[in-house]
Design a protein around this motif. Structure first.
Motif, PDB file in Angstrom:
ATOM      1  N   HIS A  61      -6.402   1.111  -5.515  1.00 52.86           N
ATOM      2  CA  HIS A  61      -6.176   1.184  -3.992  1.00 52.86           C
ATOM      3  C   HIS A  61      -7.732   0.785  -3.476  1.00 52.86           C
ATOM      4  N   GLU A  93      -4.530   2.764  11.181  1.00 51.56           N
ATOM      5  CA  GLU A  93      -3.161   2.059  11.266  1.00 51.56           C
ATOM      6  C   GLU A  93      -2.187   2.769  12.102  1.00 51.56           C
ATOM      7  N   PRO A 144      -0.691  -2.524   9.442  1.00 45.54           N
ATOM      8  CA  PRO A 144      -1.217  -1.965   8.127  1.00 45.54           C
ATOM      9  C   PRO A 144      -2.822  -2.404   7.574  1.00 45.54           C
ATOM     10  N   PHE A 145      -3.334  -1.660   7.046  1.00 38.11           N
ATOM     11  CA  PHE A 145      -4.723  -1.910   6.294  1.00 38.11           C
ATOM     12  C   PHE A 145      -5.709  -2.503   7.633  1.00 38.11           C
ATOM     13  N   GLY A 185       0.851  -1.425  -0.019  1.00 40.69           N
ATOM     14  CA  GLY A 185      -0.048   0.061   0.151  1.00 40.69           C
ATOM     15  C   GLY A 185       0.857   1.391   0.099  1.00 40.69           C
ATOM     16  N   GLU A 186       0.186   2.183   0.261  1.00 41.64           N
ATOM     17  CA  GLU A 186       0.731   3.666   0.119  1.00 41.64           C
ATOM     18  C   GLU A 186       1.778   4.078   1.580  1.00 41.64           C
ATOM     19  N   ALA A 187       0.660   4.510   2.355  1.00 45.81           N
ATOM     20  CA  ALA A 187       1.057   4.821   3.723  1.00 45.81           C
ATOM     21  C   ALA A 187       0.162   4.742   4.727  1.00 45.81           C
ATOM     22  N   PRO A 188       0.715   4.320   6.129  1.00 49.63           N
ATOM     23  CA  PRO A 188      -0.754   4.189   6.942  1.00 49.63           C
ATOM     24  C   PRO A 188      -1.563   5.437   7.170  1.00 49.63           C
ATOM     25  N   GLY A 189      -2.969   5.106   7.421  1.00 47.21           N
ATOM     26  CA  GLY A 189      -3.875   6.212   7.748  1.00 47.21           C
ATOM     27  C   GLY A 189      -4.267   6.341   9.281  1.00 47.21           C
ATOM     28  N   ASN A 210       3.635  -1.330   3.462  1.00 42.44           N
ATOM     29  CA  ASN A 210       3.381   0.224   2.838  1.00 42.44           C
ATOM     30  C   ASN A 210       4.643   0.703   2.211  1.00 42.44           C
TER      31      ASN A 210
HETATM   32  N1  URA Z   1      -3.947   2.863   3.026  1.00 42.37           N
HETATM   33  C1  URA Z   1      -2.666   2.535   2.970  1.00 42.37           C
HETATM   34  O1  URA Z   1      -2.355   2.551   1.809  1.00 42.37           O
HETATM   35  N2  URA Z   1      -2.007   1.720   3.826  1.00 42.37           N
HETATM   36  C2  URA Z   1      -2.569   1.340   5.102  1.00 42.37           C
HETATM   37  O2  URA Z   1      -1.910   0.428   5.542  1.00 42.37           O
HETATM   38  C3  URA Z   1      -3.885   1.665   5.202  1.00 42.37           C
HETATM   39  C4  URA Z   1      -4.694   2.357   4.484  1.00 42.37           C
END
Ligand code: URA
Ligand code: URA
Length: 231
Positions: free
Chosen positions: A205, A98, A104-105, A91-95, A131
Protein backbone atom coordinates in the motif's frame (compact mmCIF):
# COMPACT_ATOMS: atom_id res chain seq x y z
CA UNK A 1 -28.22 -12.08 -31.08
CA UNK A 2 -24.97 -10.23 -31.63
CA UNK A 3 -24.18 -8.45 -34.86
CA UNK A 4 -21.08 -9.24 -36.97
CA UNK A 5 -19.51 -6.01 -35.65
CA UNK A 6 -20.09 -7.09 -32.04
CA UNK A 7 -18.65 -10.52 -32.84
CA UNK A 8 -15.62 -8.87 -34.40
CA UNK A 9 -15.16 -6.63 -31.35
CA UNK A 10 -15.50 -9.54 -28.96
CA UNK A 11 -12.86 -11.47 -30.88
CA UNK A 12 -10.50 -8.48 -30.84
CA UNK A 13 -11.01 -8.04 -27.12
CA UNK A 14 -10.40 -11.76 -26.57
CA UNK A 15 -7.20 -11.60 -28.62
CA UNK A 16 -5.97 -8.68 -26.49
CA UNK A 17 -6.67 -10.60 -23.27
CA UNK A 18 -4.93 -13.65 -24.67
CA UNK A 19 -1.80 -11.66 -25.43
CA UNK A 20 -1.70 -10.36 -21.86
CA UNK A 21 -2.40 -13.86 -20.57
CA UNK A 22 0.64 -15.17 -22.47
CA UNK A 23 2.90 -12.45 -21.10
CA UNK A 24 1.65 -13.16 -17.57
CA UNK A 25 2.39 -16.87 -18.11
CA UNK A 26 5.87 -16.05 -19.35
CA UNK A 27 6.55 -13.65 -16.45
CA UNK A 28 5.40 -16.42 -14.11
CA UNK A 29 8.00 -18.78 -15.58
CA UNK A 30 5.50 -20.88 -17.55
CA UNK A 31 5.65 -21.37 -21.27
CA UNK A 32 2.53 -20.35 -23.05
CA UNK A 33 1.13 -22.24 -25.98
CA UNK A 34 -0.06 -19.08 -27.68
CA UNK A 35 2.34 -16.70 -29.37
CA UNK A 36 2.57 -13.06 -28.28
CA UNK A 37 2.51 -11.64 -31.76
CA UNK A 38 0.03 -9.06 -32.85
CA UNK A 39 -1.65 -9.86 -36.15
CA UNK A 40 -4.38 -7.25 -36.08
CA UNK A 41 -4.39 -3.66 -37.21
CA UNK A 42 -7.27 -1.56 -35.94
CA UNK A 43 -7.98 -1.35 -32.21
CA UNK A 44 -11.23 -2.87 -31.04
CA UNK A 45 -14.18 -0.63 -30.38
CA UNK A 46 -16.25 -1.94 -27.50
CA UNK A 47 -19.79 -3.16 -28.09
CA UNK A 48 -20.95 -1.83 -24.71
CA UNK A 49 -20.96 1.59 -23.10
CA UNK A 50 -18.96 0.88 -19.98
CA UNK A 51 -19.23 4.46 -18.72
CA UNK A 52 -23.02 4.15 -18.71
CA UNK A 53 -22.88 0.77 -16.97
CA UNK A 54 -20.63 2.25 -14.26
CA UNK A 55 -23.02 5.18 -13.86
CA UNK A 56 -25.94 2.76 -13.50
CA UNK A 57 -24.00 0.89 -10.82
CA UNK A 58 -23.27 4.15 -9.00
CA UNK A 59 -26.98 4.98 -9.13
CA UNK A 60 -27.80 1.56 -7.70
CA UNK A 61 -25.36 2.15 -4.82
CA UNK A 62 -27.28 5.36 -4.12
CA UNK A 63 -26.94 7.08 -0.75
CA UNK A 64 -25.90 3.71 0.65
CA UNK A 65 -26.77 2.69 4.21
CA UNK A 66 -26.05 -1.01 3.75
CA UNK A 67 -23.46 -0.95 6.58
CA UNK A 68 -22.65 1.15 9.62
CA UNK A 69 -19.89 3.15 7.92
CA UNK A 70 -22.58 5.30 6.32
CA UNK A 71 -23.16 6.99 9.70
CA UNK A 72 -19.70 8.58 9.84
CA UNK A 73 -18.89 9.26 6.20
CA UNK A 74 -18.99 12.56 4.34
CA UNK A 75 -18.84 11.08 0.82
CA UNK A 76 -19.13 7.76 -0.90
CA UNK A 77 -15.90 7.18 -2.83
CA UNK A 78 -17.11 5.04 -5.72
CA UNK A 79 -13.95 5.08 -7.85
CA UNK A 80 -12.80 6.99 -10.92
CA UNK A 81 -10.87 6.72 -14.12
CA UNK A 82 -11.10 5.19 -17.55
CA UNK A 83 -14.08 2.79 -17.90
CA UNK A 84 -12.03 1.00 -20.59
CA UNK A 85 -8.88 0.80 -18.47
CA UNK A 86 -6.53 -2.09 -19.09
CA UNK A 87 -5.24 -1.68 -15.53
CA UNK A 88 -7.30 -1.20 -12.36
CA UNK A 89 -5.83 -0.32 -8.96
CA UNK A 90 -7.74 -1.50 -5.90
CA UNK A 91 -7.11 0.13 -2.53
CA UNK A 92 -8.58 -0.55 0.86
CA UNK A 93 -10.92 2.27 1.86
CA UNK A 94 -11.11 6.06 1.65
CA UNK A 95 -9.07 8.10 4.12
CA UNK A 96 -9.83 11.59 5.41
CA UNK A 97 -8.95 13.45 2.19
CA UNK A 98 -10.89 11.00 0.03
CA UNK A 99 -13.90 11.25 2.35
CA UNK A 100 -13.93 15.04 1.93
CA UNK A 101 -13.37 15.05 -1.84
CA UNK A 102 -15.34 11.93 -2.79
CA UNK A 103 -12.42 10.73 -4.94
CA UNK A 104 -10.02 7.82 -4.40
CA UNK A 105 -6.34 8.29 -3.55
CA UNK A 106 -6.16 12.09 -3.48
CA UNK A 107 -4.13 12.47 -0.23
CA UNK A 108 -0.44 11.81 0.46
CA UNK A 109 -0.76 8.12 -0.42
CA UNK A 110 -2.58 9.13 -3.57
CA UNK A 111 0.30 11.36 -4.65
CA UNK A 112 2.63 8.38 -4.31
CA UNK A 113 0.18 6.19 -6.25
CA UNK A 114 0.20 8.79 -9.03
CA UNK A 115 4.01 8.57 -9.15
CA UNK A 116 3.85 4.76 -9.22
CA UNK A 117 1.44 4.92 -12.18
CA UNK A 118 3.71 7.40 -13.95
CA UNK A 119 6.72 5.16 -13.29
CA UNK A 120 5.20 2.62 -15.67
CA UNK A 121 4.54 5.31 -18.28
CA UNK A 122 0.82 5.54 -17.66
CA UNK A 123 -1.38 8.32 -16.31
CA UNK A 124 -4.13 8.42 -13.73
CA UNK A 125 -6.76 9.12 -16.38
CA UNK A 126 -5.72 6.01 -18.30
CA UNK A 127 -6.30 3.59 -15.41
CA UNK A 128 -9.23 3.08 -13.06
CA UNK A 129 -8.88 3.45 -9.29
CA UNK A 130 -11.30 2.03 -6.73
CA UNK A 131 -11.41 0.67 -3.21
CA UNK A 132 -12.79 -2.47 -1.58
CA UNK A 133 -14.78 -0.24 0.79
CA UNK A 134 -16.51 2.88 -0.49
CA UNK A 135 -16.84 4.74 2.84
CA UNK A 136 -14.19 5.87 5.30
CA UNK A 137 -13.89 3.75 8.46
CA UNK A 138 -13.72 5.86 11.66
CA UNK A 139 -10.11 6.98 12.37
CA UNK A 140 -9.01 4.84 9.39
CA UNK A 141 -9.38 1.56 11.29
CA UNK A 142 -9.25 -1.65 9.25
CA UNK A 143 -12.59 -2.43 7.62
CA UNK A 144 -14.55 -5.12 9.48
CA UNK A 145 -15.32 -8.41 7.77
CA UNK A 146 -19.03 -7.67 7.54
CA UNK A 147 -18.30 -4.25 6.03
CA UNK A 148 -16.11 -5.89 3.37
CA UNK A 149 -18.75 -8.55 2.69
CA UNK A 150 -21.43 -5.88 2.26
CA UNK A 151 -19.41 -3.56 0.02
CA UNK A 152 -17.18 -5.80 -2.12
CA UNK A 153 -19.97 -6.90 -4.50
CA UNK A 154 -19.88 -3.34 -5.89
CA UNK A 155 -16.14 -3.65 -6.56
CA UNK A 156 -16.75 -7.02 -8.20
CA UNK A 157 -19.32 -5.46 -10.49
CA UNK A 158 -17.01 -2.54 -11.35
CA UNK A 159 -14.41 -5.12 -12.38
CA UNK A 160 -16.98 -7.11 -14.38
CA UNK A 161 -17.90 -3.97 -16.31
CA UNK A 162 -14.36 -2.75 -16.90
CA UNK A 163 -12.87 -6.21 -17.49
CA UNK A 164 -9.32 -4.92 -17.11
CA UNK A 165 -6.43 -7.00 -18.34
CA UNK A 166 -4.61 -6.61 -15.01
CA UNK A 167 -5.65 -5.70 -11.46
CA UNK A 168 -3.11 -4.29 -9.00
CA UNK A 169 -4.17 -4.52 -5.36
CA UNK A 170 -2.63 -2.12 -2.86
CA UNK A 171 -1.87 -3.44 0.61
CA UNK A 172 -2.83 -6.50 2.61
CA UNK A 173 -6.54 -5.81 3.02
CA UNK A 174 -7.29 -5.36 -0.68
CA UNK A 175 -5.21 -8.41 -1.68
CA UNK A 176 -6.80 -10.65 0.93
CA UNK A 177 -10.32 -9.44 0.18
CA UNK A 178 -10.09 -9.79 -3.59
CA UNK A 179 -8.13 -13.06 -3.60
CA UNK A 180 -10.02 -14.56 -0.64
CA UNK A 181 -6.87 -15.57 1.18
CA UNK A 182 -5.33 -15.15 4.63
CA UNK A 183 -1.78 -15.04 3.26
CA UNK A 184 0.29 -11.98 4.15
CA UNK A 185 1.17 -9.26 1.65
CA UNK A 186 4.88 -10.13 1.69
CA UNK A 187 4.00 -13.65 0.51
CA UNK A 188 1.42 -12.51 -2.01
CA UNK A 189 3.27 -9.68 -3.74
CA UNK A 190 5.65 -10.11 -6.66
CA UNK A 191 3.66 -12.65 -8.64
CA UNK A 192 0.39 -12.86 -10.48
CA UNK A 193 -2.68 -14.38 -8.87
CA UNK A 194 -6.18 -14.49 -10.37
CA UNK A 195 -9.55 -12.91 -9.85
CA UNK A 196 -11.70 -15.07 -12.10
CA UNK A 197 -9.76 -14.94 -15.36
CA UNK A 198 -8.06 -11.61 -14.59
CA UNK A 199 -4.41 -11.61 -13.45
CA UNK A 200 -3.93 -9.83 -10.11
CA UNK A 201 -0.62 -8.38 -8.91
CA UNK A 202 -0.66 -7.55 -5.20
CA UNK A 203 1.80 -4.92 -4.04
CA UNK A 204 2.35 -2.80 -0.94
CA UNK A 205 0.00 0.00 0.00
CA UNK A 206 1.38 3.47 -0.81
CA UNK A 207 0.71 4.56 2.82
CA UNK A 208 2.92 1.69 3.96
CA UNK A 209 5.59 2.74 1.45
CA UNK A 210 5.50 6.29 2.85
CA UNK A 211 6.26 4.86 6.30
CA UNK A 212 8.69 2.21 5.02
CA UNK A 213 10.44 3.61 1.94
CA UNK A 214 12.95 0.73 1.90
CA UNK A 215 10.12 -1.43 0.48
CA UNK A 216 9.61 0.80 -2.57
CA UNK A 217 12.07 -1.31 -4.58
CA UNK A 218 9.72 -4.26 -4.32
CA UNK A 219 6.76 -2.25 -5.52
CA UNK A 220 8.81 -1.02 -8.50
CA UNK A 221 9.50 -4.67 -9.35
CA UNK A 222 5.80 -5.51 -9.05
CA UNK A 223 4.64 -2.68 -11.27
CA UNK A 224 7.33 -3.40 -13.82
CA UNK A 225 5.88 -6.90 -14.16
CA UNK A 226 2.52 -5.26 -14.83
CA UNK A 227 4.10 -2.94 -17.41
CA UNK A 228 5.76 -5.92 -19.09
CA UNK A 229 2.48 -7.86 -19.17
CA UNK A 230 0.63 -4.91 -20.74
CA UNK A 231 3.38 -4.09 -23.18
N1 URA B 1 -6.03 4.59 0.95
C1 URA B 1 -6.83 3.72 0.29
O1 URA B 1 -6.74 2.51 0.48
N2 URA B 1 -7.70 4.20 -0.57
C2 URA B 1 -7.82 5.50 -0.84
O2 URA B 1 -8.66 5.85 -1.65
C3 URA B 1 -6.98 6.39 -0.14
C4 URA B 1 -6.10 5.91 0.75
N1 URA C 1 0.59 -4.03 5.74
C1 URA C 1 -0.42 -3.66 4.93
O1 URA C 1 -1.57 -3.68 5.31
N2 URA C 1 -0.15 -3.26 3.68
C2 URA C 1 1.11 -3.22 3.21
O2 URA C 1 1.28 -2.86 2.07
C3 URA C 1 2.16 -3.64 4.06
C4 URA C 1 1.87 -4.04 5.30
Amino acid sequence: MSTPVQKHNELNSLAESLKVHCRVQNLSGRTCFFRNTNQDGAPATEPTDKAALLEDLRTELGECTRCGLSAGRKSIVFGEGNPYARLVFVGEAPGADEDVQGRPFVGKAGQLLTRIIEAIKMGRSEVYIANVIKCRPPSNRDPAEDEIATCIPFLHRQLEIIQPQIICTLGRIAAQALLQTDAGITKLRGRFHRFGSIPVMPTYHPSYLLRTPARKKETWIDVQMIQEALR
